[in-house]
Design an enzyme around this catalytic site. Structure first.
Site, short mmCIF file in Angstrom:
data_model
loop_
_atom_site.label_atom_id
_atom_site.label_comp_id
_atom_site.label_asym_id
_atom_site.label_seq_id
_atom_site.Cartn_x
_atom_site.Cartn_y
_atom_site.Cartn_z
N CYS A 128 0.80 -1.23 0.00
CA CYS A 128 0.00 0.00 0.00
C CYS A 128 0.83 1.28 0.00
O CYS A 128 0.48 2.25 -0.67
CB CYS A 128 -1.02 0.00 1.14
N LYS A 205 -6.32 -9.63 10.81
CA LYS A 205 -6.21 -8.18 10.70
C LYS A 205 -7.55 -7.63 10.22
O LYS A 205 -8.03 -7.99 9.14
CB LYS A 205 -5.11 -7.81 9.72
N ARG A 215 -2.23 5.89 8.64
CA ARG A 215 -2.23 6.13 7.18
C ARG A 215 -1.65 7.49 6.85
O ARG A 215 -1.09 7.67 5.78
CB ARG A 215 -3.64 5.93 6.63
N GLU A 243 -8.51 -17.80 9.69
CA GLU A 243 -7.40 -17.06 9.08
C GLU A 243 -6.07 -17.46 9.75
O GLU A 243 -5.06 -17.65 9.07
CB GLU A 243 -7.59 -15.54 9.25
N LYS A 258 -4.73 -7.90 15.18
CA LYS A 258 -4.63 -6.46 15.00
C LYS A 258 -5.99 -5.89 14.63
O LYS A 258 -6.62 -6.42 13.72
CB LYS A 258 -3.62 -6.19 13.89
N TYR A 323 3.64 1.91 19.63
CA TYR A 323 4.37 3.14 19.37
C TYR A 323 4.98 3.70 20.65
O TYR A 323 5.84 4.56 20.61
CB TYR A 323 3.44 4.17 18.71
C1 PBG Z 1 -0.25 -1.80 5.99
C2 PBG Z 1 -0.47 -1.59 7.44
C3 PBG Z 1 -1.41 -0.80 8.12
C4 PBG Z 1 -1.10 -0.86 9.48
C5 PBG Z 1 0.00 -1.71 9.61
N1 PBG Z 1 0.35 -2.16 8.35
C6 PBG Z 1 -2.49 0.08 7.61
C7 PBG Z 1 -3.64 -0.47 6.93
O1 PBG Z 1 -3.84 -1.69 6.82
O2 PBG Z 1 -4.38 0.37 6.43
C8 PBG Z 1 -1.81 -0.13 10.59
C9 PBG Z 1 -1.01 0.14 11.81
C10 PBG Z 1 -1.55 1.16 12.75
O3 PBG Z 1 -2.66 1.71 12.62
O4 PBG Z 1 -0.83 1.47 13.70
N2 PBG Z 1 -1.21 -2.49 5.31
#
Ligand code: PBG
Length: 336
Positions: A128, A205, A215, A243, A258, A323
């Protein structure tokens, strides 16, 4: 035996073991260690760059030299691992920056492994950030709208993972949610001489509004549509377990749930049902909410952060991606 088959009031008085801090610590069932933390970091090309992310105080887009300083400080505080996200100079419709030999993540992995060999470097494997449209797979525009193509995306993801392993990544972490990507990545890693590189799969996820601040940090918001055709529906728990089972069958060494706080039920079920090393990603909005409320003086940042992370551990997570990792490691050492 059920818990109730043991003591009964007044012979059993739970408060006896809560009387002092020393007693409470002695019988604590869950402990939070710096060794369990992973710090996500965002890297972009340049020098001496530190751009703070708006909704994430103390989180920056960093140029490699600055990222090295940040990683060094976190490692010195006791954090064993970082998770790298790259922001390339150019994006296209093949995500070529994701698997470029001299791409931003690849170069940063080399730098980190050269300068801090004992730091574990985990790389996020996704497309992405490198796609002009911001989706995690190849897009085909059709009469019924845009489609995210599954199988053609697998080769690009596998190539990305191998390029990270070649640069020296200790662990690769696919986060795209394409079906079959763990198998594709495992096969290509093995074929290219990286049979020993572990895969931490973002197995369960969810399509979550809690990724909003990320993002902006990763500059990866989709330009159209959303991620609901590949990330999981928040309503589903049984599907999350499927999954996870699928990713383990395909060769994942560790699995991730997640976001973390909205998914404590799944962290618990994934850990108890599969018993594999289980990671939980305490995502950007989990961090942002605490920071925002703390900035207003509405909550105690340290107490709330530690309580939330401990709850994630209590649910069953072995590894927590947060974080706040450096700060938490400092708190746990009694500093900061
Ligand atoms: C990439 C990705 C994302 C996150 C981790 N890897 C964003 C998404 O799937 O849109 C989100 C991490 C966060 O919000 O801290 N695909």
């Amino acid at each position: 035996m059920s818990a109730l088959a043991f003591g009964q009031f007044p012979s059993y008085r739970p408060r006896r073991l809560r009387r002092t801090a020393a007693l409470r610590r002695l019988v604590a069932e869950t402990r939070l260690h710096a060794e369990q933390l992973v710090l996500p970091l965002f890297v972009r090309p340049g020098r001496k760059l530190r751009r703070e992310v708006k909704a994430m105080p103390d989180v920056y887009q960093l140029s490699p030299d600055q990222l090295l300083m940040e990683a060094t400080a976190a490692h010195q505080a006791g954090v064993p691992a970082v998770l790298l996200f790259g922001i390339p100079t150019q994006k296209d419709t093949r995500a070529s920056g994701a698997y470029a030999r001299r791409g931003i993540v690849q170069e940063t992995v080399r730098l980190l492994k050269r300068e801090i060999p004992s730091l574990l470097v985990i790389t996020d494997v996704c497309l992405c950030e490198y796609m002009a449209h911001g989706h995690c797979g190849i897009v085909r525009q059709g009469p019924g709208g845009a489609q995210i193509l599954n199988d053609p995306s697998l080769a690009l993801l596998a190539r990305t993972a191998v390029s990270h392993a070649e640069a020296g990544a200790d662990i690769v972490a696919p986060s795209d949610m394409m079906d079959g990507r763990v198998q594709a990545i495992r096969a290509k890693l093995d074929a290219e001489g990286f049979a020993d590189t572990p895969i931490l799969s973002y197995a369960a996820k969810f399509a979550s509004a809690f990724y909003g601040p990320f993002r902006e940090a990763a500059e990866s918001a989709p330009k159209f549509g959303d991620r609901r055709s590949y990330q999981m529906d928040n309503a589903n728990a049984e599907e999350a377990l499927r999954e996870v089972a699928l990713d383990l069958q395909e060769g994942a060494d560790m699995v991730m749930v997640k976001p973390a706080l909205p998914c404590l039920d799944l962290i618990y079920r994934v850990k108890t049902q599969f018993g594999y090393p289980t990671a939980a990603y305490s995502v950007s909005a989990e961090y942002a909410m605490v920071k925002a409320a703390a900035a207003k003086g509405w909550i105690d940042e340290k107490a709330v952060t530690l309580e939330a992370l401990q709850a994630i551990r209590r649910a069953g997570a072995d590894i927590i991606i947060t974080y706040a990792a450096k700060q938490v490691a400092q708190w746990l050492r009694g500093q900061g």
